[in-house]
Design a protein around this motif. Structure first.
Motif, mmCIF file in Angstrom:
data_model
loop_
_atom_site.group_PDB
_atom_site.id
_atom_site.type_symbol
_atom_site.label_atom_id
_atom_site.label_comp_id
_atom_site.label_asym_id
_atom_site.label_seq_id
_atom_site.Cartn_x
_atom_site.Cartn_y
_atom_site.Cartn_z
ATOM 1 N N CYS A 18 0.838 -1.193 0.000
ATOM 2 C CA CYS A 18 0.000 0.000 0.000
ATOM 3 C C CYS A 18 0.875 1.246 0.000
ATOM 4 C CB CYS A 18 -0.917 0.003 1.212
ATOM 5 S SG CYS A 18 -1.937 1.484 1.286
ATOM 6 N N ASP A 19 0.524 2.197 -0.855
ATOM 7 C CA ASP A 19 1.242 3.456 -0.947
ATOM 8 C C ASP A 19 0.896 4.380 0.222
ATOM 9 O OD1 ASP A 19 3.044 5.136 -2.298
ATOM 10 O OD2 ASP A 19 1.423 6.196 -3.323
ATOM 11 N N GLY A 20 -0.198 4.088 0.919
ATOM 12 C CA GLY A 20 -0.610 4.919 2.048
ATOM 13 C C GLY A 20 -0.132 4.374 3.380
ATOM 14 N N CYS A 21 -0.637 3.204 3.770
ATOM 15 C CA CYS A 21 -0.299 2.634 5.079
ATOM 16 C C CYS A 21 0.983 1.805 5.057
ATOM 17 C CB CYS A 21 -1.463 1.816 5.625
ATOM 18 S SG CYS A 21 -1.880 0.327 4.685
ATOM 19 N N GLY A 22 1.455 1.445 3.863
ATOM 20 C CA GLY A 22 2.715 0.713 3.748
ATOM 21 C C GLY A 22 2.620 -0.776 4.017
ATOM 22 N N LYS A 23 1.422 -1.296 4.280
ATOM 23 C CA LYS A 23 1.274 -2.719 4.589
ATOM 24 C C LYS A 23 1.393 -3.572 3.335
ATOM 25 C CE LYS A 23 -1.262 -2.085 8.775
ATOM 26 N NZ LYS A 23 -2.436 -2.327 9.553
ATOM 27 N N LEU A 24 1.893 -4.797 3.524
ATOM 28 C CA LEU A 24 1.977 -5.763 2.438
ATOM 29 C C LEU A 24 0.618 -6.424 2.270
ATOM 30 C CD1 LEU A 24 5.432 -7.344 3.261
ATOM 31 C CD2 LEU A 24 4.909 -5.662 1.495
ATOM 32 N N LEU A 25 0.184 -6.594 1.025
ATOM 33 C CA LEU A 25 -1.168 -7.049 0.736
ATOM 34 C C LEU A 25 -1.178 -8.235 -0.218
ATOM 35 C CD1 LEU A 25 -2.451 -3.471 -0.085
ATOM 36 C CD2 LEU A 25 -2.738 -4.656 2.091
ATOM 37 N N CYS A 26 -2.084 -9.178 0.035
ATOM 38 C CA CYS A 26 -2.311 -10.283 -0.895
ATOM 39 C C CYS A 26 -3.432 -9.872 -1.850
ATOM 40 C CB CYS A 26 -2.675 -11.560 -0.144
ATOM 41 S SG CYS A 26 -4.275 -11.516 0.686
ATOM 42 N N ASP A 27 -3.768 -10.739 -2.763
ATOM 43 C CA ASP A 27 -4.796 -10.443 -3.755
ATOM 44 C C ASP A 27 -6.161 -10.193 -3.107
ATOM 45 O OD1 ASP A 27 -5.117 -10.115 -6.603
ATOM 46 O OD2 ASP A 27 -6.378 -11.908 -6.559
ATOM 47 N N ALA A 28 -6.442 -10.866 -1.986
ATOM 48 C CA ALA A 28 -7.723 -10.690 -1.297
ATOM 49 C C ALA A 28 -7.838 -9.326 -0.614
ATOM 50 C CB ALA A 28 -7.912 -11.797 -0.263
ATOM 51 N N CYS A 29 -6.731 -8.660 -0.400
ATOM 52 C CA CYS A 29 -6.731 -7.357 0.276
ATOM 53 C C CYS A 29 -6.772 -6.189 -0.695
ATOM 54 C CB CYS A 29 -5.488 -7.233 1.161
ATOM 55 S SG CYS A 29 -5.519 -8.348 2.569
ATOM 56 N N ILE A 30 -7.013 -6.499 -1.965
ATOM 57 C CA ILE A 30 -7.050 -5.486 -3.014
ATOM 58 C C ILE A 30 -8.494 -5.231 -3.421
ATOM 59 C CG2 ILE A 30 -6.359 -4.993 -5.398
ATOM 60 C CD1 ILE A 30 -4.082 -5.046 -3.330
ATOM 61 N N GLU A 31 -8.786 -3.982 -3.659
ATOM 62 C CA GLU A 31 -10.104 -3.554 -4.130
ATOM 63 C C GLU A 31 -9.906 -2.825 -5.459
ATOM 64 O OE1 GLU A 31 -12.645 -0.267 -2.078
ATOM 65 O OE2 GLU A 31 -12.895 -2.179 -1.026
ATOM 66 N N GLU A 32 -10.819 -3.028 -6.388
ATOM 67 C CA GLU A 32 -10.708 -2.372 -7.689
ATOM 68 C C GLU A 32 -11.489 -1.068 -7.692
ATOM 69 O OE1 GLU A 32 -11.987 -5.039 -10.750
ATOM 70 O OE2 GLU A 32 -10.305 -6.395 -10.438
ATOM 71 N N SER A 33 -10.860 -0.008 -8.185
ATOM 72 C CA SER A 33 -11.570 1.241 -8.439
ATOM 73 C C SER A 33 -11.817 1.285 -9.947
ATOM 74 C CB SER A 33 -10.746 2.443 -7.973
ATOM 75 O OG SER A 33 -9.638 2.643 -8.820
ATOM 76 N N HIS A 34 -12.060 2.447 -10.481
ATOM 77 C CA HIS A 34 -12.306 2.555 -11.917
ATOM 78 C C HIS A 34 -11.110 2.033 -12.717
ATOM 79 C CE1 HIS A 34 -13.923 4.010 -15.658
ATOM 80 N NE2 HIS A 34 -12.844 4.749 -15.859
ATOM 81 N N ARG A 35 -9.901 2.430 -12.353
ATOM 82 C CA ARG A 35 -8.702 1.998 -13.078
ATOM 83 C C ARG A 35 -7.593 1.455 -12.189
ATOM 84 N NH1 ARG A 35 -7.768 6.319 -17.949
ATOM 85 N NH2 ARG A 35 -9.831 6.056 -18.832
ATOM 86 N N LEU A 36 -7.585 1.849 -10.937
ATOM 87 C CA LEU A 36 -6.477 1.498 -10.049
ATOM 88 C C LEU A 36 -6.851 0.397 -9.079
ATOM 89 C CD1 LEU A 36 -5.243 5.090 -9.153
ATOM 90 C CD2 LEU A 36 -4.350 3.569 -10.913
ATOM 91 N N LEU A 37 -5.833 -0.225 -8.519
ATOM 92 C CA LEU A 37 -6.008 -1.204 -7.453
ATOM 93 C C LEU A 37 -5.768 -0.492 -6.131
ATOM 94 C CD1 LEU A 37 -4.039 -4.134 -9.088
ATOM 95 C CD2 LEU A 37 -6.505 -3.753 -9.083
#
Length: 66
Positions: A18-37
């Motif tokens: 994450c560019d904000g909180c810095g945590k490492l994320l798996c695929d399940a921790c990702i949410e789709e916006s219009h174009r970005l993850l």
């Protein structure tokens, strides 16, 4: 980079950071916006840890196709 575990799902390999909180994320921790993850934890952009991981929603959908 070695295969690091997801901050939320220790049994899963982290594919993003994450560019904000810095945590490492798996695929399940990702949410789709219009174009970005995005990070499901704070809503900031999720950046791929490697060149093989998709960086946009379009790339993610293309990589999921059989």
């Amino acid at each position: 980079m070695a295969q690091a575990p997801c901050a939320t799902h220790a049994q899963s390999r982290a594919l993003y950071q994450c560019d904000g909180c810095g945590k490492l994320l798996c695929d399940a921790c990702i949410e789709e916006s219009h174009r970005l993850l995005l990070c499901r934890l704070c809503g900031e952009r999720a950046l791929p840890l490697s060149a093989e991981a998709p960086a946009t929603v379009q790339e993610r959908r293309q990589s999921a196709r059989p």
